[in-house]
Design a protein around this motif. Structure first.
Motif, mmCIF file in Angstrom:
data_model
loop_
_atom_site.group_PDB
_atom_site.id
_atom_site.type_symbol
_atom_site.label_atom_id
_atom_site.label_comp_id
_atom_site.label_asym_id
_atom_site.label_seq_id
_atom_site.Cartn_x
_atom_site.Cartn_y
_atom_site.Cartn_z
ATOM 1 N N PHE A 31 5.372 7.424 -0.247
ATOM 2 C CA PHE A 31 4.819 8.705 0.182
ATOM 3 C C PHE A 31 5.174 8.979 1.635
ATOM 4 C CE2 PHE A 31 2.076 7.790 -3.359
ATOM 5 C CZ PHE A 31 1.912 9.039 -3.936
ATOM 6 N N SER A 32 5.186 10.222 1.984
ATOM 7 C CA SER A 32 5.473 10.613 3.358
ATOM 8 C C SER A 32 4.356 10.135 4.278
ATOM 9 C CB SER A 32 5.555 12.141 3.451
ATOM 10 O OG SER A 32 6.523 12.628 2.577
ATOM 11 N N LEU A 74 -9.800 10.974 -6.816
ATOM 12 C CA LEU A 74 -9.952 12.203 -6.023
ATOM 13 C C LEU A 74 -11.292 12.243 -5.310
ATOM 14 C CD1 LEU A 74 -8.521 14.813 -8.550
ATOM 15 C CD2 LEU A 74 -7.406 13.889 -6.515
ATOM 16 N N PHE A 75 -12.350 11.929 -6.035
ATOM 17 C CA PHE A 75 -13.696 12.009 -5.469
ATOM 18 C C PHE A 75 -13.937 10.949 -4.410
ATOM 19 C CE2 PHE A 75 -14.043 13.667 -9.857
ATOM 20 C CZ PHE A 75 -14.243 14.994 -9.516
ATOM 21 N N GLN A 76 -13.230 9.840 -4.520
ATOM 22 C CA GLN A 76 -13.396 8.761 -3.546
ATOM 23 C C GLN A 76 -12.264 8.726 -2.523
ATOM 24 O OE1 GLN A 76 -14.557 5.020 -5.337
ATOM 25 N NE2 GLN A 76 -15.516 6.085 -7.029
ATOM 26 N N ALA A 77 -11.393 9.734 -2.560
ATOM 27 C CA ALA A 77 -10.292 9.884 -1.594
ATOM 28 C C ALA A 77 -9.541 8.573 -1.382
ATOM 29 C CB ALA A 77 -10.812 10.446 -0.279
ATOM 30 N N THR A 78 -9.004 8.019 -2.473
ATOM 31 C CA THR A 78 -8.311 6.735 -2.382
ATOM 32 C C THR A 78 -6.871 6.864 -1.904
ATOM 33 O OG1 THR A 78 -7.495 6.844 -4.651
ATOM 34 C CG2 THR A 78 -9.669 5.832 -4.314
ATOM 35 N N GLY A 79 -6.272 8.040 -2.079
ATOM 36 C CA GLY A 79 -4.861 8.202 -1.758
ATOM 37 C C GLY A 79 -3.964 7.627 -2.848
ATOM 38 N N SER A 95 0.807 -1.216 0.000
ATOM 39 C CA SER A 95 0.000 0.000 0.000
ATOM 40 C C SER A 95 0.839 1.264 0.000
ATOM 41 C CB SER A 95 -0.913 0.010 1.233
ATOM 42 O OG SER A 95 -0.122 0.035 2.404
ATOM 43 N N GLU A 96 2.179 1.136 0.011
ATOM 44 C CA GLU A 96 3.030 2.311 0.095
ATOM 45 C C GLU A 96 3.664 2.715 -1.223
ATOM 46 O OE1 GLU A 96 4.762 2.255 4.577
ATOM 47 O OE2 GLU A 96 5.919 1.220 3.056
ATOM 48 N N PHE A 97 3.235 2.153 -2.341
ATOM 49 C CA PHE A 97 3.974 2.511 -3.529
ATOM 50 C C PHE A 97 3.130 2.907 -4.725
ATOM 51 C CE2 PHE A 97 3.785 -2.120 -3.634
ATOM 52 C CZ PHE A 97 3.286 -2.342 -4.894
ATOM 53 N N LEU A 98 3.797 3.564 -5.623
ATOM 54 C CA LEU A 98 3.261 3.982 -6.906
ATOM 55 C C LEU A 98 4.391 3.808 -7.908
ATOM 56 C CD1 LEU A 98 0.851 5.493 -8.248
ATOM 57 C CD2 LEU A 98 2.097 7.576 -7.780
ATOM 58 N N PHE A 99 4.129 3.170 -9.021
ATOM 59 C CA PHE A 99 5.185 2.931 -9.999
ATOM 60 C C PHE A 99 5.372 4.152 -10.876
ATOM 61 C CE2 PHE A 99 5.866 -1.454 -9.218
ATOM 62 C CZ PHE A 99 4.666 -1.902 -8.696
ATOM 63 N N TRP A 112 -3.783 12.255 6.282
ATOM 64 C CA TRP A 112 -4.831 13.065 5.638
ATOM 65 C C TRP A 112 -5.641 12.259 4.633
ATOM 66 C CZ3 TRP A 112 -5.890 17.410 7.940
ATOM 67 C CH2 TRP A 112 -4.909 18.017 8.709
ATOM 68 N N ILE A 113 -4.972 11.418 3.868
ATOM 69 C CA ILE A 113 -5.660 10.607 2.859
ATOM 70 C C ILE A 113 -5.116 9.185 2.950
ATOM 71 C CG2 ILE A 113 -6.216 10.325 0.421
ATOM 72 C CD1 ILE A 113 -5.470 13.242 -0.010
ATOM 73 N N PRO A 114 -5.746 8.355 3.776
ATOM 74 C CA PRO A 114 -5.270 6.979 3.879
ATOM 75 C C PRO A 114 -5.444 6.273 2.530
ATOM 76 C CG PRO A 114 -7.054 7.411 5.447
ATOM 77 C CD PRO A 114 -6.878 8.626 4.609
#
Length: 132
Positions: free
Chosen positions: A31-32, A81-86, A9-13, A38-40
């Protein structure tokens, strides 16, 4: 932090370099921890259990949906964004016009391209619209 210790859950390629039409992928971007407050981050959803064939135009930047919630699969429609997915879309560009199969199960190890992971029992046994 060694790659083996990074939670899924901590990464983005992120793409690093184009070699021909293929993208090479960088290590993961963590991510920090303050952003998590703020956005889990939510897990990506299986949008569908098979890849989507698309035609990609040279030089155009595409945004591949990472969260699986977009109604415009495999591309982002800002549902994250609308569903605040992070989660955030993966931006990529190709150097030549070509067809490609983009992942819709969101479990590929070569985002945004399909690597056949959708054929696994793990994905095939999941419900579309649910997380793995």
């Amino acid at each position: 932090q060694p790659e083996s210790e990074v939670r899924e859950s901590e990464f983005l390629f992120l793409p690093v370099t184009n070699l021909g039409a293929e993208l090479r992928w960088n290590q993961i971007r963590v991510f920090s921890s303050w952003l998590d407050k703020w956005i889990p981050r939510k897990k990506p959803l299986v949008a569908q259990k098979k890849p989507i064939k698309v035609f990609l135009k040279a030089g155009k930047t595409y945004k591949w949906c990472v969260c699986g919630r977009s109604k415009n699969q495999p591309f982002c429609d800002a549902s994250h964004l609308f569903q605040a997915t992070g989660l955030f879309p993966l931006r990529f560009k190709v150097e030549e016009d070509r067809s490609a199969f983009l992942c819709a199960c969101k479990a590929t190890s070569k985002p945004p391209y399909c690597d056949g992971t959708h054929k696994s029992n793990r994905v095939q046994n999941a419900q579309e619209g649910s997380s793995l």
